[in-house]
Structure formats: C-alpha cells, structure tokens
Design an enzyme around this catalytic site. Structure first.
Site, PDB file in Angstrom:
ATOM      1  N   SER A  56       5.977   0.190   0.966  1.00 20.67           N
ATOM      2  CA  SER A  56       7.253   0.160   1.892  1.00 20.67           C
ATOM      3  C   SER A  56       6.942  -0.205   3.101  1.00 20.67           C
ATOM      4  O   SER A  56       7.592  -0.924   3.756  1.00 20.67           O
ATOM      5  CB  SER A  56       7.774   1.702   2.016  1.00 20.67           C
ATOM      6  OG  SER A  56       6.898   2.596   2.529  1.00 20.67           O
ATOM      7  N   GLY A  60       4.347   7.818   0.726  1.00 18.28           N
ATOM      8  CA  GLY A  60       3.309   7.571  -0.339  1.00 18.28           C
ATOM      9  C   GLY A  60       2.775   6.218  -0.298  1.00 18.28           C
ATOM     10  O   GLY A  60       3.328   5.284   0.161  1.00 18.28           O
ATOM     11  N   HIS A  73      -1.243   3.495   6.839  1.00 17.87           N
ATOM     12  CA  HIS A  73      -0.155   3.614   7.116  1.00 17.87           C
ATOM     13  C   HIS A  73       0.977   3.475   6.149  1.00 17.87           C
ATOM     14  O   HIS A  73       2.094   4.061   6.553  1.00 17.87           O
ATOM     15  CB  HIS A  73       0.160   2.320   8.271  1.00 17.87           C
ATOM     16  CG  HIS A  73      -0.345   2.949   9.789  1.00 17.87           C
ATOM     17  ND1 HIS A  73       0.290   2.811  10.760  1.00 17.87           N
ATOM     18  CD2 HIS A  73      -1.606   3.181   9.976  1.00 17.87           C
ATOM     19  CE1 HIS A  73      -0.304   3.027  11.850  1.00 17.87           C
ATOM     20  NE2 HIS A  73      -1.671   3.439  11.541  1.00 17.87           N
ATOM     21  N   ASP A 117       3.420   3.355  -1.752  1.00 18.98           N
ATOM     22  CA  ASP A 117       4.511   2.690  -2.186  1.00 18.98           C
ATOM     23  C   ASP A 117       5.055   1.145  -1.932  1.00 18.98           C
ATOM     24  O   ASP A 117       5.831   0.574  -2.305  1.00 18.98           O
ATOM     25  CB  ASP A 117       5.691   3.503  -2.466  1.00 18.98           C
ATOM     26  CG  ASP A 117       6.366   3.661  -0.905  1.00 18.98           C
ATOM     27  OD1 ASP A 117       5.699   3.210   0.117  1.00 18.98           O
ATOM     28  OD2 ASP A 117       7.340   4.350  -0.676  1.00 18.98           O
TER      29      ASP A 117
END
Length: 189
Positions: free
Chosen positions: A72, A68, A62, A70
């Site tokens: 987040s 990407g 997910h 990262d």
C-alpha cells in the site's frame, strides 16, 4: 546492516503477513525467475549506492507497519486514494520506489500480471540485507497487493523520530515487537 535489524524485519514480515497461505515456492511454475530478477535489480541499485539497501529495508518496514505487508506504500495519490507516500512520516523521506518499479517492469516483461508488488518489496528488502553482508532468509510468497492506502493510519501508526521512548516502545509493542526490535529498526538509513 545490523544482524538484529534483518532478523527483526524477517519477524515483522512473518507477523504482518496476510491471511493467505504463503509459500517460498509460490511462483515456481508461473514465474520461475522471480527471485533472480529481483536480486539482480537490487544488486544493481545497491552497487550504484550502498545506502539504497537500508532505504529498501525502511520502505518495507513502513509498508508493513501500517496495514500489513501489502505494498500500500507504493500506491500514488488518486481520486479514491490518499497515498501513504504523503503521510508525514513518509513524505520526502522514503526512497527505493524506483528499485521496486524497475523489478516490477522486468517481471512484467517475463510474466505479466503474475508477481505482486508486495512480494517484490518483501524480497527486495531481504536481498538488500544480503547485498550489504546481512543475513538471508526464505521469503514466503503469495501476497496480494492492496488496492487501498491509509494515510491516516500511516500518520498515526508509523513511529516518529520525535516520539518519546515510552511512546516508541508502546508503538512497537502493539505490532508484536520488542524494545530490542524497536532499537534495531529505528536506526538511521
């Protein structure tokens, strides 16, 4: 854990890497025990609950599917952040945040401010695969953590269990993934 799922995650990680030069030896000098520390935390979590392996892989999936690999997905709601955690496909359905946080806390004690959460999440997914008898692979390290999340993109990009087959195939295709990859990654955790 299906062999195909793990291979697909490897390919997904490679496909969605940031522009930086990544290398398996990124932390060799700055935090030499990074891999063993993450592995220990994942081993403990999976030994407490075997299903956590699939949850860590799904959490990584997910994260990578939106903007990407990262980290987040790990950002909490704040004045300037609309967290991806609260996106419809993620709300109440993702687990494993505590495992990543436990690894981060251990690593911060050893080498403060060095290891990114994006790398922790990526290594944790690989180690989770290994813990349940899946394959292992070299993880390229050196990702940077995102300082922004994108709830809107998470709501749009992450496949829904209610999507039609054609929609699912299309969503995965846009990420460079095949129908076979889609089947492997859409399995239950």
């Amino acid at each position: 854990m299906a062999y195909t799922t793990c291979i697909v995650l490897l390919l997904l990680s490679i496909y969605m890497q940031c522009e930086a030069q990544l290398t398996p030896t990124f932390y060799e000098r700055t935090c030499p025990k990074v891999l063993s520390t993450i592995r220990n935390v994942v081993q403990q979590a999976v030994s407490r609950e075997r299903r956590m392996a699939a949850s860590l892989i799904r959490l990584h999936f997910h994260d990578c599917f939106v903007q990407g690999c990262d980290a987040s997905i790990l950002l909490d709601e704040g004045p300037n952040i609309e967290s991806e955690k609260t996106a419809v496909p993620n709300r109440g359905s993702l687990r494993g945040y505590d495992v990543v946080e436990a690894a981060k806390m251990e690593l911060e004690k050893m080498c403060p401010g060095v290891v990114s959460c994006a790398d922790i999440l990526t290594v944790a997914a690989r180690d989770a695969s290994c813990e349940v008898g899946g394959p292992s692979w070299k993880v390229k390290l050196g990702r940077r953590d995102s300082t922004i999340a994108n709830r809107t993109l998470a709501n749009i990009d992450i496949p829904s269990p209610f999507d039609s087959l054609d929609t699912l195939i299309s969503r995965f295709s846009k990420k460079g993934l095949s129908t076979k990859d889609m089947v492997a990654l859409s399995g239950p955790d």
